[in-house]
Design an enzyme around this catalytic site. Structure first.
Site, PDB file in Angstrom:
ATOM      1  N   ARG A 163      -4.382  -8.335 -20.239  1.00  0.00           N
ATOM      2  CA  ARG A 163      -5.295  -7.798 -21.252  1.00  0.00           C
ATOM      3  C   ARG A 163      -4.556  -6.957 -22.284  1.00  0.00           C
ATOM      4  O   ARG A 163      -5.029  -6.769 -23.403  1.00  0.00           O
ATOM      5  CB  ARG A 163      -6.394  -6.952 -20.607  1.00  0.00           C
ATOM      6  CG  ARG A 163      -7.349  -7.721 -19.734  1.00  0.00           C
ATOM      7  CD  ARG A 163      -8.404  -6.829 -19.128  1.00  0.00           C
ATOM      8  NE  ARG A 163      -9.333  -6.312 -20.110  1.00  0.00           N
ATOM      9  CZ  ARG A 163      -9.302  -5.103 -20.647  1.00  0.00           C
ATOM     10  NH1 ARG A 163      -8.379  -4.245 -20.291  1.00  0.00           N
ATOM     11  NH2 ARG A 163     -10.191  -4.745 -21.545  1.00  0.00           N
ATOM     12  N   PRO A 215       0.824  -1.211   0.000  1.00  0.00           N
ATOM     13  CA  PRO A 215       0.000   0.000   0.000  1.00  0.00           C
ATOM     14  C   PRO A 215       0.861   1.266   0.000  1.00  0.00           C
ATOM     15  O   PRO A 215       0.343   2.363  -0.189  1.00  0.00           O
ATOM     16  CB  PRO A 215      -0.823  -0.122   1.292  1.00  0.00           C
ATOM     17  CG  PRO A 215      -0.133  -1.126   2.136  1.00  0.00           C
ATOM     18  CD  PRO A 215       0.630  -2.014   1.215  1.00  0.00           C
ATOM     19  N   GLU A 267       3.424  -8.437   9.130  1.00  0.00           N
ATOM     20  CA  GLU A 267       3.569  -6.988   9.291  1.00  0.00           C
ATOM     21  C   GLU A 267       4.379  -6.365   8.172  1.00  0.00           C
ATOM     22  O   GLU A 267       4.302  -5.185   7.915  1.00  0.00           O
ATOM     23  CB  GLU A 267       4.224  -6.675  10.636  1.00  0.00           C
ATOM     24  CG  GLU A 267       3.338  -6.991  11.824  1.00  0.00           C
ATOM     25  CD  GLU A 267       1.973  -6.327  11.720  1.00  0.00           C
ATOM     26  OE1 GLU A 267       1.928  -5.092  11.695  1.00  0.00           O
ATOM     27  OE2 GLU A 267       0.963  -7.047  11.661  1.00  0.00           O
ATOM     28  N   ASP A 297     -12.433   0.043 -24.401  1.00  0.00           N
ATOM     29  CA  ASP A 297     -12.819  -0.126 -23.010  1.00  0.00           C
ATOM     30  C   ASP A 297     -12.619   1.132 -22.194  1.00  0.00           C
ATOM     31  O   ASP A 297     -11.912   2.037 -22.598  1.00  0.00           O
ATOM     32  CB  ASP A 297     -11.980  -1.240 -22.375  1.00  0.00           C
ATOM     33  CG  ASP A 297     -12.518  -2.597 -22.746  1.00  0.00           C
ATOM     34  OD1 ASP A 297     -13.508  -2.642 -23.487  1.00  0.00           O
ATOM     35  OD2 ASP A 297     -11.935  -3.592 -22.305  1.00  0.00           O
TER      36      ASP A 297
HETATM   37  N1  ADE Z   1      -0.747  -5.138   0.353  1.00  0.00           N
HETATM   38  C1  ADE Z   1      -1.609  -4.757   1.302  1.00  0.00           C
HETATM   39  N2  ADE Z   1      -2.425  -3.799   0.861  1.00  0.00           N
HETATM   40  C2  ADE Z   1      -2.074  -3.546  -0.443  1.00  0.00           C
HETATM   41  C3  ADE Z   1      -2.537  -2.651  -1.435  1.00  0.00           C
HETATM   42  N3  ADE Z   1      -3.548  -1.805  -1.232  1.00  0.00           N
HETATM   43  N4  ADE Z   1      -1.940  -2.684  -2.628  1.00  0.00           N
HETATM   44  C4  ADE Z   1      -0.916  -3.531  -2.858  1.00  0.00           C
HETATM   45  N5  ADE Z   1      -0.428  -4.381  -1.963  1.00  0.00           N
HETATM   46  C5  ADE Z   1      -0.996  -4.395  -0.755  1.00  0.00           C
END
Ligand code: ADE
Length: 224
Positions: free
Chosen positions: A154, A89, A116, A169
């Site tokens: 794709r 993330p 973690e 698309d």
């Molecule tokens: N691992 C945990 N959350 C994630 C996300 N939003 N995007 C990519 N990998 C992740």
């Protein structure tokens, strides 16, 4: 395109990607998918690949060495060093444009974390791109990897048939797709737009373009 997915849950990835269009592309050999179990590269007989974090704190950290070995088991077979996408993330948010760019590669390694996190040193050593699928936190990188494999595939020539072709698309031309209709002509009192029944190709195209613009303005004005 050859995908190599480093994960603690190889079945999740291979099972999730063996259906439908992607599954067929694998069967036809247009793309290939290798799920590498990081646990197979543990340096102990128990297959343990995580440990407590230095400095304390909750949760466990995936250790550097098993991940590095799994990576080398893949990269040593390749002619040039592949891009390594770390699912996190904290990464750059994945877009259609990135899908198109990654689709040009011959090999892609996906690194899926759990617990973690991952020992920072192996990330420094092997990762070329930190990528996120959106601003929310998942329990692992497997779903993000599957999302990206789908979107990238794709864009790989030969994966989509002409009918499935990506050209019109959503996002491909920066706009959302126009609404689609099929039989019956009337459904629960709702009619198919008259123009689609006219057989006038140019007018239909013009209408679709207008609908795309309208829809984008209404639903995703940030794209305009
Ligand atoms: N691992 C945990 N959350 C994630 C996300 N939003 N995007 C990519 N990998 C992740």
């Amino acid at each position: 395109m050859r995908y190599h997915i480093l994960t603690l849950f190889p079945e999740m990835v291979s099972q999730g990607l063996h259906e439908s269009i992607i599954g067929r592309a694998v069967d036809r050999g247009v793309i290939s998918l290798e799920a590498v179990n990081i646990r197979d590269y543990a340096d102990n007989e128990y297959g343990k690949v995580d440990d407590y974090p230095y400095g304390g704190g909750a949760g466990m950290v995936m250790q550097a060495e098993p991940i590095y070995r799994a990576y080398r088991a893949v990269s040593d077979r390749l002619e040039k060093p592949p891009r390594v996408l770390h699912m996190t993330p904290q990464g750059k948010v994945f877009t259609q444009q990135m899908a198109q760019e990654f689709a040009k590669e011959e090999d892609l390694i996906f690194l899926c974390g759990h617990y973690e996190g991952i020992d920072e040193r192996v990330l420094e050593e092997i990762v070329t791109d930190n990528v996120s699928i959106g601003d929310y936190v998942l329990t692992g990188g497997e779903l993000p990897a599957m999302v990206m494999v789908d979107a990238i595939s794709r864009m790989v020539p030969g994966v989509l048939s002409n009918r499935e072709s990506a050209m019109f698309d959503s996002f491909q031309d920066g706009l959302l797709e126009y609404p689609q209709y099929s039989r019956p002509r009337q459904w629960r009192g709702r009619e198919v737009p008259e123009i689609l029944l006219s057989g006038h190709h140019a007018n239909v195209e013009k209408w679709r373009r207008e609908q795309s613009l309208l829809r984008t303005k209404e639903r995703r004005p940030d794209l305009l």
